[in-house]
Design a protein around this motif. Structure first.
Motif, PDB file in Angstrom:
ATOM      1  N   ASN A  73       0.857  -1.170   0.000  1.00 55.97           N
ATOM      2  CA  ASN A  73       0.000   0.000   0.000  1.00 55.97           C
ATOM      3  C   ASN A  73       0.904   1.234   0.000  1.00 55.97           C
ATOM      4  O   ASN A  73       1.659   1.433   0.933  1.00 55.97           O
ATOM      5  CB  ASN A  73      -0.873  -0.047   1.258  1.00 55.97           C
ATOM      6  CG  ASN A  73      -1.885   1.046   1.286  1.00 55.97           C
ATOM      7  OD1 ASN A  73      -2.285   1.558   0.257  1.00 55.97           O
ATOM      8  ND2 ASN A  73      -2.297   1.427   2.482  1.00 55.97           N
ATOM      9  N   THR A  74       0.869   2.036  -1.049  1.00 55.67           N
ATOM     10  CA  THR A  74       1.795   3.159  -1.132  1.00 55.67           C
ATOM     11  C   THR A  74       1.078   4.484  -1.285  1.00 55.67           C
ATOM     12  O   THR A  74      -0.106   4.543  -1.580  1.00 55.67           O
ATOM     13  CB  THR A  74       2.770   2.997  -2.317  1.00 55.67           C
ATOM     14  OG1 THR A  74       2.022   3.004  -3.518  1.00 55.67           O
ATOM     15  CG2 THR A  74       3.570   1.735  -2.214  1.00 55.67           C
ATOM     16  N   SER A  75       1.860   5.524  -1.110  1.00 55.06           N
ATOM     17  CA  SER A  75       1.403   6.894  -1.254  1.00 55.06           C
ATOM     18  C   SER A  75       2.605   7.720  -1.690  1.00 55.06           C
ATOM     19  O   SER A  75       3.705   7.196  -1.838  1.00 55.06           O
ATOM     20  CB  SER A  75       0.875   7.404   0.085  1.00 55.06           C
ATOM     21  OG  SER A  75       1.940   7.473   1.024  1.00 55.06           O
ATOM     22  N   CYS A  76       2.422   9.011  -1.847  1.00 57.33           N
ATOM     23  CA  CYS A  76       3.548   9.889  -2.191  1.00 57.33           C
ATOM     24  C   CYS A  76       4.655   9.772  -1.135  1.00 57.33           C
ATOM     25  O   CYS A  76       5.838   9.709  -1.462  1.00 57.33           O
ATOM     26  CB  CYS A  76       3.094  11.344  -2.260  1.00 57.33           C
ATOM     27  SG  CYS A  76       1.690  11.680  -3.345  1.00 57.33           S
ATOM     28  N   ALA A  77       4.240   9.749   0.140  1.00 58.84           N
ATOM     29  CA  ALA A  77       5.202   9.684   1.243  1.00 58.84           C
ATOM     30  C   ALA A  77       6.008   8.394   1.225  1.00 58.84           C
ATOM     31  O   ALA A  77       7.120   8.353   1.767  1.00 58.84           O
ATOM     32  CB  ALA A  77       4.480   9.826   2.582  1.00 58.84           C
ATOM     33  N   SER A  78       5.503   7.347   0.597  1.00 55.40           N
ATOM     34  CA  SER A  78       6.226   6.083   0.561  1.00 55.40           C
ATOM     35  C   SER A  78       7.583   6.232  -0.110  1.00 55.40           C
ATOM     36  O   SER A  78       8.530   5.554   0.268  1.00 55.40           O
ATOM     37  CB  SER A  78       5.414   5.019  -0.179  1.00 55.40           C
ATOM     38  OG  SER A  78       4.211   4.754   0.493  1.00 55.40           O
ATOM     39  N   CYS A  79       7.675   7.103  -1.099  1.00 51.85           N
ATOM     40  CA  CYS A  79       8.950   7.318  -1.799  1.00 51.85           C
ATOM     41  C   CYS A  79       9.581   8.663  -1.463  1.00 51.85           C
ATOM     42  O   CYS A  79      10.793   8.765  -1.333  1.00 51.85           O
ATOM     43  CB  CYS A  79       8.758   7.229  -3.307  1.00 51.85           C
ATOM     44  SG  CYS A  79       8.273   5.588  -3.868  1.00 51.85           S
ATOM     45  N   HIS A  80       8.752   9.692  -1.336  1.00 52.63           N
ATOM     46  CA  HIS A  80       9.292  11.033  -1.122  1.00 52.63           C
ATOM     47  C   HIS A  80       9.493  11.351   0.353  1.00 52.63           C
ATOM     48  O   HIS A  80      10.070  12.385   0.675  1.00 52.63           O
ATOM     49  CB  HIS A  80       8.391  12.070  -1.793  1.00 52.63           C
ATOM     50  CG  HIS A  80       8.319  11.882  -3.277  1.00 52.63           C
ATOM     51  ND1 HIS A  80       9.319  12.304  -4.127  1.00 52.63           N
ATOM     52  CD2 HIS A  80       7.389  11.289  -4.057  1.00 52.63           C
ATOM     53  CE1 HIS A  80       9.000  11.989  -5.371  1.00 52.63           C
ATOM     54  NE2 HIS A  80       7.831  11.364  -5.356  1.00 52.63           N
ATOM     55  N   GLY A  81       9.040  10.472   1.245  1.00 57.90           N
ATOM     56  CA  GLY A  81       9.312  10.593   2.670  1.00 57.90           C
ATOM     57  C   GLY A  81       8.304  11.406   3.441  1.00 57.90           C
ATOM     58  O   GLY A  81       7.586  12.238   2.898  1.00 57.90           O
ATOM     59  N   SER A  82       8.273  11.146   4.732  1.00 56.92           N
ATOM     60  CA  SER A  82       7.318  11.842   5.594  1.00 56.92           C
ATOM     61  C   SER A  82       7.655  13.323   5.742  1.00 56.92           C
ATOM     62  O   SER A  82       6.787  14.132   6.023  1.00 56.92           O
ATOM     63  CB  SER A  82       7.246  11.177   6.971  1.00 56.92           C
ATOM     64  OG  SER A  82       8.517  11.195   7.590  1.00 56.92           O
TER      65      SER A  82
END
Length: 165
Positions: A73-82
């Motif tokens: 389950n991914t989102s923008c934060a999954s790659c670009h970080g919190s």
């Protein structure tokens, strides 16, 4: 009695299977979109960035991206970080997702991801949906192409360009 050869084969299978399960189940530095389940979001754009879901609960779907993104389950934060600073991507550790801070998107900078103009609202929408930078060059294939409605896109872009966290 088992032969040494059969025992070694069994150990290799178990070790290999364990390694695959470990890699499939670990975060490898990527945030899982479900980690934000109890977080209070300031708005719909922030919710989409961290969870990949809008306020209505609808998932923002995508095509492409890394193997890890396809498995979890991914989102923008999954790659670009919190903190929106970008981070190394699994399984392509040599790739780093660029920062999505206000200054990285809208001010002059050298992000190491190609020579292009600053992003504006329109070019951000194109990057998110079509994977193209402001100069019209394709972003890396590790960047998913997100399918997101106009209202949710406006909210996400507002979150990205305001610099609020």
């Amino acid at each position: 009695m088992y032969s040494v050869k059969s025992v070694i084969k069994l150990l290799l299978k178990l070790t290999g299977g364990g390694l695959v399960m470990l890699l499939a189940g670990c975060g490898m530095g990527m945030d899982d979109a479900t980690d934000y389940g109890t977080h209070e979001f300031s708005g719909n754009g922030e919710r989409i960035y961290y969870t990949g879901r809008s306020q209505s609960g609808a998932a923002v779907t995508y095509q492409g991206g890394t193997m890890h993104a396809q498995m979890h389950n991914t989102s923008c934060a999954s790659c670009h970080g919190s903190e929106r600073q970008g981070q190394r991507l699994y399984p392509r550790f040599w790739l780093v997702a660029p920062a999505l801070t206000k200054s990285a998107l809208t001010e002059e900078h050298d992000d190491g991801h190609g020579d292009h103009e600053r992003y504006d609202r329109n070019s951000l929408a194109v990057a998110i949906r079509q994977g193209l930078d402001p100069a019209g060059k394709a972003l890396d294939t590790a960047m998913p192409r997100w399918q997101i409605n106009d209202e949710d896109m406006d909210d996400l872009i507002s979150f990205l360009v305001t610099g609020s966290h």
